[in-house]
Design a protein around this motif. Structure first.
Motif, short mmCIF file in Angstrom:
data_model
loop_
_atom_site.label_atom_id
_atom_site.label_comp_id
_atom_site.label_asym_id
_atom_site.label_seq_id
_atom_site.Cartn_x
_atom_site.Cartn_y
_atom_site.Cartn_z
N PRO A 178 0.81 -1.22 0.00
CA PRO A 178 0.00 0.00 0.00
C PRO A 178 0.84 1.27 0.00
O PRO A 178 1.97 1.29 0.50
CB PRO A 178 -0.79 -0.12 1.31
CG PRO A 178 0.11 -0.91 2.21
CD PRO A 178 0.83 -1.87 1.32
N VAL A 179 0.28 2.32 -0.55
CA VAL A 179 0.89 3.64 -0.50
C VAL A 179 -0.24 4.66 -0.35
O VAL A 179 -1.34 4.47 -0.88
CB VAL A 179 1.73 3.92 -1.76
CG1 VAL A 179 0.87 3.93 -3.02
CG2 VAL A 179 2.51 5.23 -1.62
N THR A 180 0.01 5.72 0.41
CA THR A 180 -1.01 6.74 0.64
C THR A 180 -0.46 8.12 0.27
O THR A 180 0.73 8.29 -0.01
CB THR A 180 -1.43 6.78 2.13
OG1 THR A 180 -0.36 7.34 2.91
CG2 THR A 180 -1.76 5.38 2.64
N GLU A 181 -1.35 9.10 0.31
CA GLU A 181 -0.95 10.48 0.07
C GLU A 181 0.11 10.92 1.06
O GLU A 181 1.00 11.72 0.73
CB GLU A 181 -2.17 11.40 0.16
CG GLU A 181 -1.87 12.87 -0.10
CD GLU A 181 -3.06 13.76 0.13
OE1 GLU A 181 -2.88 14.99 0.15
OE2 GLU A 181 -4.19 13.24 0.30
N ALA A 182 0.05 10.38 2.28
CA ALA A 182 1.02 10.77 3.31
C ALA A 182 2.42 10.33 2.92
O ALA A 182 3.40 11.08 3.11
CB ALA A 182 0.62 10.16 4.65
N ASP A 183 2.56 9.10 2.40
CA ASP A 183 3.87 8.63 1.94
C ASP A 183 4.45 9.59 0.90
O ASP A 183 5.62 9.98 0.97
CB ASP A 183 3.75 7.24 1.30
CG ASP A 183 3.28 6.16 2.27
OD1 ASP A 183 4.13 5.49 2.86
OD2 ASP A 183 2.05 6.00 2.42
N LYS A 184 3.61 9.94 -0.07
CA LYS A 184 4.09 10.77 -1.19
C LYS A 184 4.39 12.20 -0.74
O LYS A 184 5.42 12.78 -1.14
CB LYS A 184 3.04 10.78 -2.29
CG LYS A 184 2.79 9.39 -2.90
CD LYS A 184 1.67 9.44 -3.94
CE LYS A 184 1.38 8.07 -4.51
NZ LYS A 184 0.29 8.10 -5.53
N ALA A 185 3.51 12.78 0.08
CA ALA A 185 3.70 14.17 0.50
C ALA A 185 4.91 14.30 1.43
O ALA A 185 5.72 15.24 1.29
CB ALA A 185 2.45 14.68 1.19
N ALA A 186 5.05 13.36 2.36
CA ALA A 186 6.20 13.41 3.27
C ALA A 186 7.49 13.21 2.51
O ALA A 186 8.50 13.88 2.78
CB ALA A 186 6.04 12.37 4.37
N GLU A 187 7.50 12.27 1.56
CA GLU A 187 8.71 12.03 0.79
C GLU A 187 9.10 13.27 -0.02
O GLU A 187 10.28 13.64 -0.07
CB GLU A 187 8.55 10.84 -0.14
CG GLU A 187 9.80 10.55 -0.96
CD GLU A 187 9.72 9.26 -1.74
OE1 GLU A 187 9.99 8.21 -1.14
OE2 GLU A 187 9.39 9.32 -2.94
N ALA A 188 8.13 13.92 -0.64
CA ALA A 188 8.42 15.12 -1.43
C ALA A 188 9.08 16.19 -0.56
O ALA A 188 10.05 16.84 -0.98
CB ALA A 188 7.15 15.65 -2.07
N PHE A 189 8.57 16.37 0.64
CA PHE A 189 9.16 17.37 1.55
C PHE A 189 10.57 16.96 1.95
O PHE A 189 11.51 17.77 1.91
CB PHE A 189 8.30 17.56 2.80
CG PHE A 189 9.00 18.39 3.84
CD1 PHE A 189 9.10 19.77 3.67
CD2 PHE A 189 9.62 17.80 4.92
CE1 PHE A 189 9.79 20.55 4.60
CE2 PHE A 189 10.32 18.57 5.85
CZ PHE A 189 10.40 19.94 5.69
#
Length: 290
Positions: free
Chosen positions: A54-65
């Motif tokens: 699984p992957v969520t918006e939180a994974d992607k947003a935190a990684e981008a930051f």
């Protein structure tokens, strides 16, 4: 939570203090991004990656930051991060990764714990030098727990003053063993523990298991299941700085920069008492729950 900083009275070399404070800032801000999504009343949207994890918006947003922050902090040091790597975006670590410097990042370690809302997920940022984790931060935003390390490990618990974290000697009554909530029926784990004096066995999610040993709250974490390097790098750095060990089946230290970033089976411990173990290391995908 107020901004985390290494207290002036804790003796840290200035360069390491600056690094540790920068890691604290990055991890805490990433944690804030994650918690905004975690606390949304409408729930969490979950997608599946190509490996079905699984992957969520939180994974992607935190990684981008985190990627943006690390590229600003250390523009010449490449970053290997879980979600980018799952899309095939892996930087060149040079001809010999064993003699290189790079970051390993897991923006939300324990995505399944995040989805299940039990709070046992972490932000992991580890710095690897010549195959060895030399600095790192593990931040559990829902639990108010943070470990940061360079030459030493400092442990922050919400509501308490930060302390220098150290592993403990195994008590006379036996070891406190920490294990994955999702691998409680592991026959290899049972066989390993049958030869050891165990006082209690507790479950935890994500890299918290390794960090509990660093904080002197547990003694042993055998992992006989699949993990990736970004799952363990930051917590491994924390454990080393607190005086602990993380070893493979031969009793040798776990190293980083392998061609596929897969870890072998390992044992994390405060006291280095084990001479290794004899188990078959299955080749499976990481299940996102260290």
């Amino acid at each position: 939570m107020s901004q985390l900083q290494i207290p002036a009275e804790i003796p840290v070399h200035d360069d390491n203090r600056d690094l540790m404070n920068a890691l604290l800032m990055i991890a805490q801000r990433a944690g804030n991004i994650i918690m905004e999504i975690y606390n949304r009343p409408e729930g969490i949207e979950v997608e599946k990656k190509t490996d079905s994890s699984p992957v969520t918006e939180a994974d992607k947003a935190a990684e981008a930051f985190i990627l943006g922050a690390l590229n600003t902090l250390t523009p010449d040091i490449p970053v290997v991060s879980e979600e980018a790597a799952s899309e095939g975006e892996i930087p060149d670590l040079g001809a010999d990764p064993d003699h290189s410097l790079f970051w390993l990042v897991d923006p939300v370690d324990g995505t399944k714990e995040f989805i299940n809302k039990n709070g046992e997920f972490t932000v992991n940022i580890g710095l690897i030098e010549n195959g060895v984790p030399v600095a790192g931060v593990v931040h559990a935003p829902a639990k108010g727990l943070t470990w940061v390390s360079a030459e030493i490990c400092v442990f922050f618990e919400e509501g308490y003053e930060p302390i220098v974290a150290q592993v403990r000697q195994i008590p006379e009554e036996g070891a406190t063993v920490v294990s994955s909530r999702r691998h409680g029926d592991n026959t290899d784990l049972k066989a390993f523990l049958d030869t050891r004096k165990v006082f209690e066995q507790i479950g935890a999610g994500s890299s918290l298991k390794i960090c509990l040993i660093a904080a002197g709250r547990a003694d042993l974490y055998p992992r006989f299941g699949p993990t990736m390097e970004w799952d363990t790098a930051a917590a491994h750095a924390v454990l080393l700085a607190a005086g602990g060990h993380l070893s493979d089946a031969d009793g040798d230290p776990l190293t980083y920069g392998k061609f596929d970033f897969r870890n072998p089976y390992f044992v994390a411990e405060g006291e280095h008492l084990d001479a290794g173990f004899d188990l078959d290391d299955d080749e499976e995908d990481s299940d996102e729950d260290l």
